[in-house]
Design a protein around this motif. Structure first.
Motif, PDB file in Angstrom:
ATOM      1  N   ASP A  43      60.718 125.372 -40.217  1.00 22.25           N
ATOM      2  CA  ASP A  43      60.154 125.685 -41.486  1.00 22.25           C
ATOM      3  C   ASP A  43      60.077 124.487 -42.379  1.00 22.25           C
ATOM      4  N   TYR A  44      59.006 124.638 -43.318  1.00 20.96           N
ATOM      5  CA  TYR A  44      59.020 123.482 -44.212  1.00 20.96           C
ATOM      6  C   TYR A  44      58.427 123.810 -45.601  1.00 20.96           C
ATOM      7  N   GLY A  45      58.508 123.058 -46.533  1.00 20.63           N
ATOM      8  CA  GLY A  45      57.811 122.988 -47.850  1.00 20.63           C
ATOM      9  C   GLY A  45      57.231 121.666 -48.051  1.00 20.63           C
ATOM     10  N   LEU A  46      56.156 121.546 -48.612  1.00 22.46           N
ATOM     11  CA  LEU A  46      55.532 120.211 -48.996  1.00 22.46           C
ATOM     12  C   LEU A  46      55.455 120.170 -50.805  1.00 22.46           C
ATOM     13  N   TYR A  47      56.091 118.954 -51.072  1.00 23.66           N
ATOM     14  CA  TYR A  47      55.952 118.520 -52.532  1.00 23.66           C
ATOM     15  C   TYR A  47      54.648 117.775 -52.592  1.00 23.66           C
ATOM     16  N   ALA A  48      54.340 117.676 -53.879  1.00 27.24           N
ATOM     17  CA  ALA A  48      53.174 117.044 -54.464  1.00 27.24           C
ATOM     18  C   ALA A  48      53.691 115.939 -55.575  1.00 27.24           C
ATOM     19  N   VAL A  49      53.089 114.967 -55.588  1.00 30.19           N
ATOM     20  CA  VAL A  49      53.418 113.981 -56.791  1.00 30.19           C
ATOM     21  C   VAL A  49      52.947 114.632 -58.115  1.00 30.19           C
ATOM     22  N   LEU A  50      54.109 114.532 -59.036  1.00 34.18           N
ATOM     23  CA  LEU A  50      53.611 114.799 -60.484  1.00 34.18           C
ATOM     24  C   LEU A  50      53.442 113.285 -61.179  1.00 34.18           C
ATOM     25  N   GLY A  51      52.337 113.036 -61.501  1.00 30.79           N
ATOM     26  CA  GLY A  51      52.058 111.605 -62.029  1.00 30.79           C
ATOM     27  C   GLY A  51      50.904 111.720 -62.930  1.00 30.79           C
ATOM     28  N   GLU A  52      50.575 110.534 -63.519  1.00 32.48           N
ATOM     29  CA  GLU A  52      49.241 110.397 -64.238  1.00 32.48           C
ATOM     30  C   GLU A  52      48.009 110.674 -63.617  1.00 32.48           C
ATOM     31  N   ASP A  53      48.121 110.199 -62.071  1.00 37.55           N
ATOM     32  CA  ASP A  53      46.845 110.507 -61.446  1.00 37.55           C
ATOM     33  C   ASP A  53      46.611 111.598 -60.725  1.00 37.55           C
ATOM     34  N   VAL A  65      51.918 124.054 -52.374  1.00 33.45           N
ATOM     35  CA  VAL A  65      52.909 123.209 -52.788  1.00 33.45           C
ATOM     36  C   VAL A  65      54.203 123.941 -53.024  1.00 33.45           C
ATOM     37  N   ILE A  66      55.377 123.288 -52.439  1.00 32.52           N
ATOM     38  CA  ILE A  66      56.664 124.103 -52.827  1.00 32.52           C
ATOM     39  C   ILE A  66      57.219 123.529 -54.208  1.00 32.52           C
ATOM     40  N   GLY A  67      56.763 122.707 -54.744  1.00 36.21           N
ATOM     41  CA  GLY A  67      56.977 122.140 -55.823  1.00 36.21           C
ATOM     42  C   GLY A  67      56.519 120.782 -56.303  1.00 36.21           C
ATOM     43  N   PHE A  68      56.838 120.196 -57.515  1.00 32.12           N
ATOM     44  CA  PHE A  68      56.448 118.819 -57.704  1.00 32.12           C
ATOM     45  C   PHE A  68      57.298 117.752 -57.766  1.00 32.12           C
ATOM     46  N   LYS A  69      57.188 116.467 -57.420  1.00 27.98           N
ATOM     47  CA  LYS A  69      58.064 115.540 -57.511  1.00 27.98           C
ATOM     48  C   LYS A  69      57.769 114.568 -58.340  1.00 27.98           C
ATOM     49  N   CYS A  70      58.563 114.241 -59.408  1.00 28.28           N
ATOM     50  CA  CYS A  70      58.142 113.190 -60.480  1.00 28.28           C
ATOM     51  C   CYS A  70      59.114 111.939 -60.363  1.00 28.28           C
ATOM     52  N   TYR A  71      58.514 110.778 -60.141  1.00 30.50           N
ATOM     53  CA  TYR A  71      59.472 109.493 -59.767  1.00 30.50           C
ATOM     54  C   TYR A  71      59.428 109.117 -61.110  1.00 30.50           C
ATOM     55  N   MET A  72      60.713 109.020 -62.033  1.00 22.58           N
ATOM     56  CA  MET A  72      61.055 108.374 -63.082  1.00 22.58           C
ATOM     57  C   MET A  72      61.391 106.810 -62.940  1.00 22.58           C
ATOM     58  N   GLY A  73      61.520 106.629 -61.479  1.00 25.04           N
ATOM     59  CA  GLY A  73      62.132 105.227 -61.150  1.00 25.04           C
ATOM     60  C   GLY A  73      61.637 104.910 -60.025  1.00 25.04           C
ATOM     61  N   ASN A  74      61.593 103.708 -59.726  1.00 25.82           N
ATOM     62  CA  ASN A  74      60.752 103.098 -58.391  1.00 25.82           C
ATOM     63  C   ASN A  74      61.660 103.281 -57.320  1.00 25.82           C
ATOM     64  N   THR A  75      60.987 103.655 -55.985  1.00 28.23           N
ATOM     65  CA  THR A  75      61.463 103.978 -54.746  1.00 28.23           C
ATOM     66  C   THR A  75      60.397 103.406 -53.825  1.00 28.23           C
ATOM     67  N   PHE A  76      60.922 103.859 -52.490  1.00 30.42           N
ATOM     68  CA  PHE A  76      59.847 103.551 -51.267  1.00 30.42           C
ATOM     69  C   PHE A  76      58.473 104.064 -51.689  1.00 30.42           C
ATOM     70  N   GLY A  77      57.446 103.245 -51.405  1.00 30.88           N
ATOM     71  CA  GLY A  77      56.014 103.905 -51.590  1.00 30.88           C
ATOM     72  C   GLY A  77      55.470 103.416 -52.873  1.00 30.88           C
ATOM     73  N   ARG A  78      56.446 102.849 -53.834  1.00 28.76           N
ATOM     74  CA  ARG A  78      56.200 102.612 -55.079  1.00 28.76           C
ATOM     75  C   ARG A  78      55.014 103.448 -55.845  1.00 28.76           C
ATOM     76  N   VAL A  92      63.004 122.800 -44.387  1.00 29.61           N
ATOM     77  CA  VAL A  92      63.011 121.404 -45.101  1.00 29.61           C
ATOM     78  C   VAL A  92      61.982 121.240 -46.276  1.00 29.61           C
ATOM     79  N   PHE A  93      62.038 120.523 -47.235  1.00 30.45           N
ATOM     80  CA  PHE A  93      61.085 120.257 -47.965  1.00 30.45           C
ATOM     81  C   PHE A  93      60.821 118.804 -47.969  1.00 30.45           C
ATOM     82  N   ASP A  94      59.592 118.536 -47.936  1.00 31.18           N
ATOM     83  CA  ASP A  94      59.325 117.057 -47.571  1.00 31.18           C
ATOM     84  C   ASP A  94      58.697 116.390 -48.712  1.00 31.18           C
ATOM     85  N   MET A  95      58.992 115.177 -49.098  1.00 25.64           N
ATOM     86  CA  MET A  95      58.515 114.437 -50.236  1.00 25.64           C
ATOM     87  C   MET A  95      57.144 113.887 -50.277  1.00 25.64           C
ATOM     88  N   PRO A  96      56.597 113.570 -51.157  1.00 18.10           N
ATOM     89  CA  PRO A  96      54.945 113.358 -51.249  1.00 18.10           C
ATOM     90  C   PRO A  96      54.798 111.749 -51.074  1.00 18.10           C
TER      91      PRO A  96
END
Length: 478
Positions: free
Chosen positions: A125-135, A148-161, A95-99
């Motif tokens: 087994d697992y992979g971990l994403y990191a946030v891809l954002g301005e911070d 990290v397995i890769g990066f996650k970019c949130y172009m829209g709002n969802t849980f965690g804001r 699984v790849f888990d979101m950040p």
């Protein structure tokens, strides 16, 4: 020394092996977590343990590149133990888990802490994403070094804001990630459109479930996919479109692929099996981002899976409590629901209904994810030398999904009461049973490991390096 002179740890006999290209009866011998041999049972080495898989199909364990296990920060919703137990029961071995946890995974310290949590609890087994954002922009190099397995970019709002970056920031972020070769997964919905529409609907007093769909029409995803593809084409960044929910997204996805953009895409069972017609009966339970859409989207999305426009199946497993999913005001209902345990049974049932093949499913659930994330053939394949990740499935088992009996902490989903015709019976992760005879194995907890160390992405095709933010703002010589 020949294989017949080597003692295997486990031999799986009598089953039908399924690959992306074929189905055939054979035995599999496993040693030290790897597939040692595949062939006739008489030709297999002796083994310390044997499993009779007669009448069952042996698939590569599924790789779900999109789960939310809520750990750390929201263990009452799910943690890595319950989430990976659910994965094991669903035939999912990676699984790849979101950040979007608490804290969000945006620096090396938070990532290291999450690795410690996952390593202690994971059954698969697992992979971990990191946030891809301005911070996280200054931390990209450190995050890659920390695993990290890769990066996650949130172009829209969802849980965690998680804040959505501006397009300017996205371009700079893509410029920085492109040379690393890592893939960027995108929640591709345009935030400004959704927030404007939601505000207007709220002001009107709309609180019904369909108001959520009205706030997020398909154009929000279509525009975001097209924009992200343009930025990826310009920079050479690798991108992945998460949870494709509409016919409209398929055109910019296909066009980008035709232009040579390194872009992949996934869809989820909810966009193939549920529709706007289900909102009245399922109410807030069905709320998810992006939303479940009109029925006419289902067949084109399925065809896009078949023809390869969409590369893979994932789940967006996103658990919440019963109370959080049954509020009357749709805007107060938490978005998402569990799915990692039910994806394989539901999809194999759909494959049979639509006269697709088990080989198609293996391609979507195992081979393509492994190839797109640089894990193949260690993962996603039943080949000598591959990790012994097996889902051993009864493809003729009729049963009914019961939320109360799933492994996830969240005991509420839109899948409750749905009938399936397939069920994973055993799940093996690197040669060890995580689930055997529909029972979680005591010694599986903590067996799961991060796959980032075995990831080998191809050399990236970086473009316009002389026009990046770093290049144009560098001090001039002389």
């Amino acid at each position: 020394m020949t294989t017949t002179e080597i003692m295997a740890d486990l031999a799986v006999n009598g089953g039908t092996i399924v690959t992306p290209d074929a189905q055939y009866e054979a035995s599999i011998a496993i040693k030290d977590g790897k597939i040692l041999a595949i062939g006739e049972q008489d030709a297999m080495p002796a083994a310390q343990e044997t499993l009779d898989a007669t009448g069952l199909h042996i698939l590569p364990g599924a790789i779900d590149v999109h789960v939310h296990f809520r750990d750390p920060g929201y263990p009452q919703k799910e943690d890595f133990a319950s989430g990976t137990a659910a994965a094991a029961f669903g035939g999912v071995t990676t699984v790849f888990d979101m950040p979007n946890t608490l804290p969000a995974i945006a620096d090396a310290k938070s990532l290291a802490e999450k690795h410690a949590i996952a390593g202690a609890k994971a059954h698969v087994d697992y992979g971990l994403y990191a946030v891809l954002g301005e911070d996280s922009l200054p931390n990209i190099g450190a995050l890659i070094d920390a695993g990290v397995i890769g990066f996650k970019c949130y172009m829209g709002n969802t849980f965690g804001r998680i804040p959505s970056p501006t397009t300017g920031a996205m371009l700079e972020l893509f410029e920085i990630v492109a040379p690393t070769g890592k893939r960027i997964s995108l929640h591709a919905e345009t935030n400004s459109i959704m927030e404007r529409r939601e505000a207007r609907l709220r002001a009107m007093g709309r609180t019904d479930p369909l108001a959520h769909l009205a706030a997020r029409p398909a154009v929000v995803a279509t525009e975001a996919v097209a924009r992200a593809a343009i930025l990826a084409e310009w920079t050479g960044a690798r991108i992945h479109i998460l949870h494709i929910s509409s016919t409209a997204e398929l055109r910019p996805l296909a066009e980008a692929k035709a232009r040579g953009v390194d872009i992949t895409g996934e869809t989820c069972p909810q966009y193939l099996l549920l529709s706007a017609d289900d909102y009245e009966a399922k109410r807030g339970v069905i709320r998810v981002n992006p939303p479940v859409r009109e029925t006419e989207n289902q067949d084109p999305i399925w065809q896009a899976l078949v023809d390869g426009t969409i590369d893979m199946i994932a789940t967006d497993h996103a658990p919440h409590s019963i109370e959080e999913k049954t509020r009357e005001d749709i805007w107060t209902v938490d978005c998402g629901f569990p799915g990692v345990e039910t994806q394989m049974p539901l999809m194999l049932t759909e494959v049979a209904r639509r006269q697709a093949s088990l080989s198609d499913y293996v391609r979507w659930s195992a081979e393509k994810p492994a190839k797109c994330w640089g894990l193949y053939p260690t993962k996603g394949a039943l080949m000598v030398g591959s990790d012994a990740d097996l889902a051993i499935v009864d493809t003729n088992r009729e049963w009914t999904i019961d939320d109360a009996k799933i492994q996830s902490t969240a005991k509420i989903s839109p899948w409750h009461g749905m009938k399936a015709t397939a069920l994973p019976i055993h799940t093996i992760v690197r040669g060890r049973f995580a689930m055997k005879d529909r029972t979680l194995q005591d010694n599986a907890k903590g067996w799961g490991r991060s796959v980032h160390a075995i990831q080998e992405m191809p050399t990236p095709d970086v473009r316009h390096a002389d026009q990046t933010m770093a290049a144009v703002t560098a001090p001039r010589k002389g």
